[in-house]
Motif scaffolding. Structure first.
Motif, PDB file in Angstrom:
ATOM      1  N   ILE A  26      43.917  42.278  45.217  1.00 40.08           N
ATOM      2  CA  ILE A  26      44.480  42.565  43.854  1.00 40.08           C
ATOM      3  C   ILE A  26      45.066  41.277  43.236  1.00 40.08           C
ATOM      4  CG2 ILE A  26      46.837  43.758  42.830  1.00 40.08           C
ATOM      5  CD1 ILE A  26      46.182  45.934  44.788  1.00 40.08           C
ATOM      6  N   HIS A  27      45.303  40.418  43.811  1.00 35.92           N
ATOM      7  CA  HIS A  27      45.921  39.082  43.450  1.00 35.92           C
ATOM      8  C   HIS A  27      44.701  38.271  42.701  1.00 35.92           C
ATOM      9  CE1 HIS A  27      48.246  35.414  43.089  1.00 35.92           C
ATOM     10  NE2 HIS A  27      47.005  34.709  43.434  1.00 35.92           N
ATOM     11  N   TYR A  29      41.695  39.536  41.579  1.00 34.11           N
ATOM     12  CA  TYR A  29      41.239  40.522  40.485  1.00 34.11           C
ATOM     13  C   TYR A  29      42.301  40.649  39.407  1.00 34.11           C
ATOM     14  CZ  TYR A  29      36.744  41.012  43.045  1.00 34.11           C
ATOM     15  OH  TYR A  29      35.671  40.855  43.559  1.00 34.11           O
ATOM     16  N   CYS A  30      43.665  40.744  39.784  1.00 36.31           N
ATOM     17  CA  CYS A  30      44.500  41.148  38.473  1.00 36.31           C
ATOM     18  C   CYS A  30      45.225  39.779  38.217  1.00 36.31           C
ATOM     19  CB  CYS A  30      45.361  42.166  39.221  1.00 36.31           C
ATOM     20  SG  CYS A  30      44.605  43.622  39.236  1.00 36.31           S
ATOM     21  N   HIS A  31      45.738  39.156  39.165  1.00 39.52           N
ATOM     22  CA  HIS A  31      46.395  37.911  39.008  1.00 39.52           C
ATOM     23  C   HIS A  31      45.745  36.848  38.091  1.00 39.52           C
ATOM     24  CE1 HIS A  31      49.807  34.634  38.707  1.00 39.52           C
ATOM     25  NE2 HIS A  31      48.517  33.985  39.349  1.00 39.52           N
ATOM     26  N   PHE A  35      42.455  41.668  35.398  1.00 36.78           N
ATOM     27  CA  PHE A  35      42.139  43.002  35.342  1.00 36.78           C
ATOM     28  C   PHE A  35      43.873  43.756  35.782  1.00 36.78           C
ATOM     29  CE2 PHE A  35      38.155  41.729  36.416  1.00 36.78           C
ATOM     30  CZ  PHE A  35      37.276  42.708  35.785  1.00 36.78           C
ATOM     31  N   GLU A  36      43.869  45.029  35.307  1.00 35.15           N
ATOM     32  CA  GLU A  36      45.352  45.749  35.586  1.00 35.15           C
ATOM     33  C   GLU A  36      44.879  46.806  36.646  1.00 35.15           C
ATOM     34  OE1 GLU A  36      47.277  46.151  31.439  1.00 35.15           O
ATOM     35  OE2 GLU A  36      45.273  46.569  31.330  1.00 35.15           O
ATOM     36  N   VAL A  37      45.805  47.117  37.448  1.00 37.76           N
ATOM     37  CA  VAL A  37      45.849  48.058  38.305  1.00 37.76           C
ATOM     38  C   VAL A  37      46.033  49.449  37.742  1.00 37.76           C
ATOM     39  CG1 VAL A  37      47.026  49.241  40.521  1.00 37.76           C
ATOM     40  CG2 VAL A  37      46.729  46.758  40.351  1.00 37.76           C
ATOM     41  N   ARG A  40      46.936  52.899  42.354  1.00 37.00           N
ATOM     42  CA  ARG A  40      46.880  52.258  43.698  1.00 37.00           C
ATOM     43  C   ARG A  40      47.283  53.393  44.752  1.00 37.00           C
ATOM     44  NH1 ARG A  40      49.288  46.655  46.025  1.00 37.00           N
ATOM     45  NH2 ARG A  40      48.872  47.080  48.237  1.00 37.00           N
ATOM     46  N   ILE A  48      41.005  49.289  39.506  1.00 37.56           N
ATOM     47  CA  ILE A  48      41.473  48.343  38.449  1.00 37.56           C
ATOM     48  C   ILE A  48      40.477  48.286  37.318  1.00 37.56           C
ATOM     49  CG2 ILE A  48      42.674  46.747  40.231  1.00 37.56           C
ATOM     50  CD1 ILE A  48      40.544  44.867  40.006  1.00 37.56           C
ATOM     51  N   HIS A  55      38.519  52.966  35.939  1.00 35.65           N
ATOM     52  CA  HIS A  55      38.276  51.798  36.623  1.00 35.65           C
ATOM     53  C   HIS A  55      36.963  50.879  36.555  1.00 35.65           C
ATOM     54  CE1 HIS A  55      36.404  54.698  39.359  1.00 35.65           C
ATOM     55  NE2 HIS A  55      35.807  53.646  40.152  1.00 35.65           N
TER      56      HIS A  55
END
Length: 163
Positions: A26-27, A29-31, A35-37, A40, A48, A55
């Motif tokens: 998640i870190h 792909y998102c941070h 991307f946004e979760v 979860r 995401i 998704h």
């Protein structure tokens, strides 16, 4: 069996990846990639997307929690390709990853597209790219697309941010 051609507007809707550490993925792909979760499912899975779609990428640890990356020379996913809408958008993520010190595995001009290559934390290949306008695609004498792989002019790409 009769010949079948998939409809021209068909798209690949999403990719679902087995990962060893959900938070680490998640870190990445998102941070890093932005991307946004969307959803979860505890510590086992996340979905995401870009722009609120249900998704684009599924991440799960159902069969892979704590496991090492798959060997690189075995069958499996080569890379997930993420298409950016403009060259400037590609330049923006390139600058972001450079600023974060994230390692790249390559850069290429394919004639039809320009691409950045890297691996996610589990060694899954990721291609970040934008498509050049179709009128610029190289065509051979038989009328076929003539893709190639040449070095990407990364300085020219970064100059997109100056405009």
């Amino acid at each position: 069996m009769t010949h079948y051609t998939i409809p021209a507007n068909t798209r690949i809707g999403h990719v679902h990846l087995k990962v060893s550490d959900l938070d680490q993925s998640i870190h990445f792909y998102c941070h890093l990639l932005g991307f946004e979760v969307i959803q979860r499912m505890g510590s086992q899975a996340a979905f995401i997307s870009a722009g609120g779609y249900h998704h684009h990428i599924g991440l799960n640890t159902w069969q892979s929690k704590g496991q090492p990356p798959a060997p690189s020379h075995h069958p499996g996913l080569f890379h997930t390709a993420i298409l950016y809408p403009t060259r400037k958008d590609l330049a923006t993520i390139f600058r972001r990853l450079l600023d974060e010190g994230y390692p790249f595995t390559g850069y290429a001009d394919h004639g039809v597209s320009e691409a950045l290559y890297l691996n996610d934390p589990d060694g899954n290949g990721v291609e970040l790219y934008w498509d050049k306008p179709k009128e610029q695609w190289p065509i051979n004498s038989r009328g076929e697309i003539a893709m190639y792989t040449q070095p990407l002019n990364t300085q020219s790409l970064l100059q997109e941010l100056d405009d």
